[in-house]
Scaffold this motif. Sequence first.
Motif, PDB file in Angstrom:
ATOM      1  N   SER A 145       0.688  -1.292   0.004  1.00 39.46           N
ATOM      2  CA  SER A 145      -0.153   0.064  -0.148  1.00 39.46           C
ATOM      3  C   SER A 145       0.678   1.472   0.113  1.00 39.46           C
ATOM      4  O   SER A 145       0.181   2.145  -0.434  1.00 39.46           O
ATOM      5  CB  SER A 145      -0.951   0.128   1.181  1.00 39.46           C
ATOM      6  OG  SER A 145      -1.790  -1.013   1.038  1.00 39.46           O
ATOM      7  N   SER A 146       2.165   1.207   0.472  1.00 38.79           N
ATOM      8  CA  SER A 146       2.893   2.326   0.296  1.00 38.79           C
ATOM      9  C   SER A 146       3.599   2.493  -1.049  1.00 38.79           C
ATOM     10  O   SER A 146       3.968   3.880  -1.195  1.00 38.79           O
ATOM     11  CB  SER A 146       3.917   2.172   1.662  1.00 38.79           C
ATOM     12  OG  SER A 146       4.875   0.910   1.260  1.00 38.79           O
ATOM     13  N   GLY A 147       3.874   1.628  -1.952  1.00 36.02           N
ATOM     14  CA  GLY A 147       4.481   1.635  -3.115  1.00 36.02           C
ATOM     15  C   GLY A 147       5.977   1.818  -2.967  1.00 36.02           C
ATOM     16  O   GLY A 147       6.458   2.231  -3.803  1.00 36.02           O
ATOM     17  N   LEU A 148       6.367   1.360  -2.017  1.00 38.47           N
ATOM     18  CA  LEU A 148       7.944   1.313  -1.897  1.00 38.47           C
ATOM     19  C   LEU A 148       8.408   0.025  -2.369  1.00 38.47           C
ATOM     20  O   LEU A 148       9.799  -0.197  -2.197  1.00 38.47           O
ATOM     21  CB  LEU A 148       8.265   1.369  -0.396  1.00 38.47           C
ATOM     22  CG  LEU A 148       8.098   2.930   0.403  1.00 38.47           C
ATOM     23  CD1 LEU A 148       8.203   2.863   1.706  1.00 38.47           C
ATOM     24  CD2 LEU A 148       8.541   4.158  -0.379  1.00 38.47           C
ATOM     25  N   VAL A 149       7.737  -0.891  -2.811  1.00 41.15           N
ATOM     26  CA  VAL A 149       8.153  -2.121  -3.517  1.00 41.15           C
ATOM     27  C   VAL A 149       9.326  -1.908  -4.394  1.00 41.15           C
ATOM     28  O   VAL A 149       9.380  -0.933  -5.302  1.00 41.15           O
ATOM     29  CB  VAL A 149       7.196  -2.790  -4.216  1.00 41.15           C
ATOM     30  CG1 VAL A 149       7.663  -4.154  -4.556  1.00 41.15           C
ATOM     31  CG2 VAL A 149       6.165  -3.151  -3.319  1.00 41.15           C
ATOM     32  N   GLY A 150      10.386  -2.544  -4.285  1.00 37.26           N
ATOM     33  CA  GLY A 150      11.653  -2.578  -5.254  1.00 37.26           C
ATOM     34  C   GLY A 150      12.503  -1.541  -5.029  1.00 37.26           C
ATOM     35  O   GLY A 150      13.497  -1.427  -5.997  1.00 37.26           O
ATOM     36  N   ILE A 151      12.358  -0.688  -4.108  1.00 34.87           N
ATOM     37  CA  ILE A 151      13.465   0.280  -4.044  1.00 34.87           C
ATOM     38  C   ILE A 151      14.750  -0.228  -3.029  1.00 34.87           C
ATOM     39  O   ILE A 151      14.286  -0.870  -2.138  1.00 34.87           O
ATOM     40  CB  ILE A 151      12.693   1.643  -2.982  1.00 34.87           C
ATOM     41  CG1 ILE A 151      11.760   2.207  -4.203  1.00 34.87           C
ATOM     42  CG2 ILE A 151      13.904   2.484  -2.617  1.00 34.87           C
ATOM     43  CD1 ILE A 151      11.121   3.607  -3.790  1.00 34.87           C
ATOM     44  N   ASN A 152      15.806   0.145  -3.346  1.00 33.89           N
ATOM     45  CA  ASN A 152      17.075   0.041  -2.717  1.00 33.89           C
ATOM     46  C   ASN A 152      17.744   1.205  -2.100  1.00 33.89           C
ATOM     47  O   ASN A 152      17.831   2.079  -2.774  1.00 33.89           O
ATOM     48  CB  ASN A 152      18.284  -0.821  -3.496  1.00 33.89           C
ATOM     49  CG  ASN A 152      17.881  -2.195  -4.025  1.00 33.89           C
ATOM     50  OD1 ASN A 152      18.132  -3.015  -3.380  1.00 33.89           O
ATOM     51  ND2 ASN A 152      16.908  -2.198  -5.130  1.00 33.89           N
ATOM     52  N   SER A 153      17.445   1.458  -0.703  1.00 34.62           N
ATOM     53  CA  SER A 153      17.866   2.398  -0.154  1.00 34.62           C
ATOM     54  C   SER A 153      19.262   2.323   0.761  1.00 34.62           C
ATOM     55  O   SER A 153      19.557   1.178   0.890  1.00 34.62           O
ATOM     56  CB  SER A 153      16.834   3.149   0.862  1.00 34.62           C
ATOM     57  OG  SER A 153      16.388   2.134   1.828  1.00 34.62           O
TER      58      SER A 153
END
Length: 997
Positions: A145-153
């Motif tokens: 639901s947050s839309g942060l899928v796939g991000i490398n931080s």
Amino acid sequence: MAQIEFPLGRFSRSLLSTSILCVFPMTAVCAADLKDAAASSVDAKKNSSERYDREHKTSHTVDIKTSAKKKELQKVTSVRSNAAEQVTVTGSHIVRNGFSSPTPVTVLGHEDIAAQVPANISELVNQLPAVTQGSTSATSSGFLSSGLVGINSVNLRGLGANRTLILIDGQRSVSSSITGLVDVNTIPQNLVERVEVVTGGASAQYGSDAVGGVVNFVLNKKFSGVKLSANTGFTTYADDPNYTLNATMGKTFLNGKLHVLLDAQYYQQFGVDTIDRSWNDSGYFQINNPAYTATNGQPQRLVGSGFGPSTYTSGGLISSGPLAGTYFGAPGQTGQLKYGVRSAASSPYMIGGDTEETLKGHVGTNSLTPSEERISVFNRTSYDISEHTEIFGQFSWNKYIGSSYYQQTPSTGVTINRDNAYLNRDYSQVASQMAAAGLNSFNMGTSNAGFPVPGSDVSRQVFRYVGGMNGKFKFAGNNWHWDWYYQYGRTLDDIRLKNTWNVSRMALAQDAVLHNGQIMCRSTISNPGNGCVPIDRLGTSGPSAAALNYIYGGQTGQPAREQVLQQHVASFDIGGDMFHLPGGNAAIAMGGDWRRESVSGYVNSAYQSGWQYGNFLANKGSYNVKEGYVELDLPVLKGVDINSAGRYTDYSTSGSVETWKTGATYAPIQDIKFRGTYSHDIRAPNLNELYAAGTSLNNTVVLPANSPDPGSQPFTQIRTGNRNLSPETSNTWTVGTVLSPRFLPGFMASVDYYSINISNAIGTVTGQNAVDFCYSGGTAWCNNIHYSNGVLQSILLQPFNFASQKERGLDIEASYRFRLAKIWKKLPGTFSVHGEITHYISNTVDNNVYPINYAGVNGGSLAGDYSAPKWNYRISSFYKVDNYTFNLVARGFSSGVYGNDYVQCTTNCPVSTPQHRTINNNHIKGAVYFDTSIAYDFTAYNHPIRATFVMNNMLNTKPVLIGSGPDGNNVPAFAQTNESLYNYLGRVFRVAVTASF
């Protein structure tokens, strides 16, 4: 020790007083900067990059002292020892690794990157001891639901990834998410020459977000020639295969005035959709002790194996009434669940019993790794208008396509009526039992066997355009430099959920009855045109494709959100020497920046509410920032250097703030240098914290005995922004020493102590935190918890300035390089070792209810952005002989706890509280991993080629089992370890080939 002195283009806008030591072999890392710096000195070229290009085996130690102290370029003279060459370079904005700088800086050099050939450069950056748990594409699969899928931080110091500033060549980049996170895999990996990590507050130099520090990815902008490379990798279990193809070309035209650089990359990973590892079959969780009372001396929490859910099975478990314990299998088959030890307090878990049956179909259904494709294109074109002026343009485009699965979501409280058509068709004996008992319906829990697993498909494109000029000139007889640039960044974020149902459609579909000999929805009898398709929620066979299509929205489709993030940056800098002081020339740098960040989006009204996950709303908002800074470098005495910087910042949302920093180095003798800094830093709220329109998802929390509805309860979790936030502030100081003994050439070491104190911190708690705080005396938190007729409905989670955070720690770094001939003349080759250790003494967040120290927390419910083991280390060694390069890395961390304030006991336990929970086992083992690689350099058709074989986690060390829980209905689906900390893939092999032309 000879010097080169020159003004350079802007690396970090104002680090003029930084002196740097480069302790890795002089590949393009140090050589490129020396070559550029000494372009007018033939001797300099020969002593730096050209020599390496010719021999490819000379080791160097480069001490780069930055202060813009002389008026003209001077000739480089090599000063040799048996161990290394040392070349002191005096200029501005050059390579460093922090041994001699006031602020500690760690450099991840080109050699380390080349040795490991990472599929994603974030994998290597996250190994650094100063970097704690950031999100990766593998660990972000639950952020539907947050839309942060796939991000490398990247998360420095355990302060949170949003307090780490990511730069590309000293310039900001547009974020990949509304939370301000820059996906480091959008950076052209094949051009990354080194990664510089500034571990300390740097807002005075860089502006907002640099509270924890800065990670600067430095690109090889002067690459010339053609380089083609390919690599592939897979695990020892023959899964998670991936490959990368790279092509880089750089060429000069017009007698060297015009330089064109092109780079392209394609990466693909074939993910693993479930956690298919034997260590994940232990039923290892953290649960509430079913036998616990406040007075019986038993621990409230239990950690161990043999635990499992007691409220659902894969095909459905009747949860109450005379038929409680009956579970549904294949059509016509039922069973009676053998319950283990359980109570209302331990719900939804039990100890022992048929846990294998209840875990079946749910355990490990989260993706081990996502399926991904990444396409990157980069171009930089520069033109020398004159000998002293360059104009350039830069473009990059990155497209990410990812697919992952969240969990086979369990459902509790599912009502099945006695006249349910599927019940009477497939499980008529249960329907007969209901009739005999006078039951009209029953409630059951199911992990929905036969339903496809919910997940997401993400498409994200990041565009970045940069144009600017830089140059150098004489002012009052001194060397000065200037540069300006304008940047426009744009992120197109498209997230589409899959296999998530519409709640109201599911309610209609599961109420299926037999009407005129046909199975249909009860609602269709009275409303024939409603389009409802009946669904079978009983048993393990799964529903029909038509039923799934109906609950998944039919022609409406699955929840989706389109979002656009935009960033505009304009920046100008100028600096140079001013006047002479006893220690050298005083220098100044000054400049200004303007930045605008915005978010806009679109969500179809049909997707905004009523779904199992998603329920997206369109985010919209913007802010702008105007800044000006000045920095001074004052070598007041020989061996004494003072550096100070100040910045004035005006935010359109929260007004003006000032940040500043002062630092000094003192070298009483050549062998030792003392350094220290003190800074006042800020972080302004990001777009998500300000303007998040709201998302909601279904979850569970454990309500305590003094609540209206004790036990594990489902609820709707709602997250929104807060436009009344103000910037958080931080005061940071570091003090340390650098040792470079002349009696041991090639050796250097540094030790630094740091302290960070964040006030007015912006934060958001979890739903379980809100419950714990509310019912342990923090009554203000109760306003966010909403009931209806005594039944928990929702919990509102919103960021606000409510906390403080104080962290203390120690950084230790050492490097040693020598030729083996020093030991015995007949031994060939060069050996080098570089080690980094970070000790987190404390990292305490005070939320105005009770403080929580996250240092040493290795897993469990407190693990997250702020947690890190007490001791973290990485030691990398190289042996170079002839055409071979051998690399061995040892990396690891110390053992830890579930909570520093937890009380470990099995008998005679004190009363358990949310802060001082009693637990049967508060120990989590640490881990050490070994990585190795072998590279061989050879020529084919007169072109240099390098072949590399890499083996990570060479001993195939299994992850330590960690008990997650007791809240959250997704716990069994996820790995029974801390994926952000422990290696969960197993041994990984990589093979790479690089050819240069």
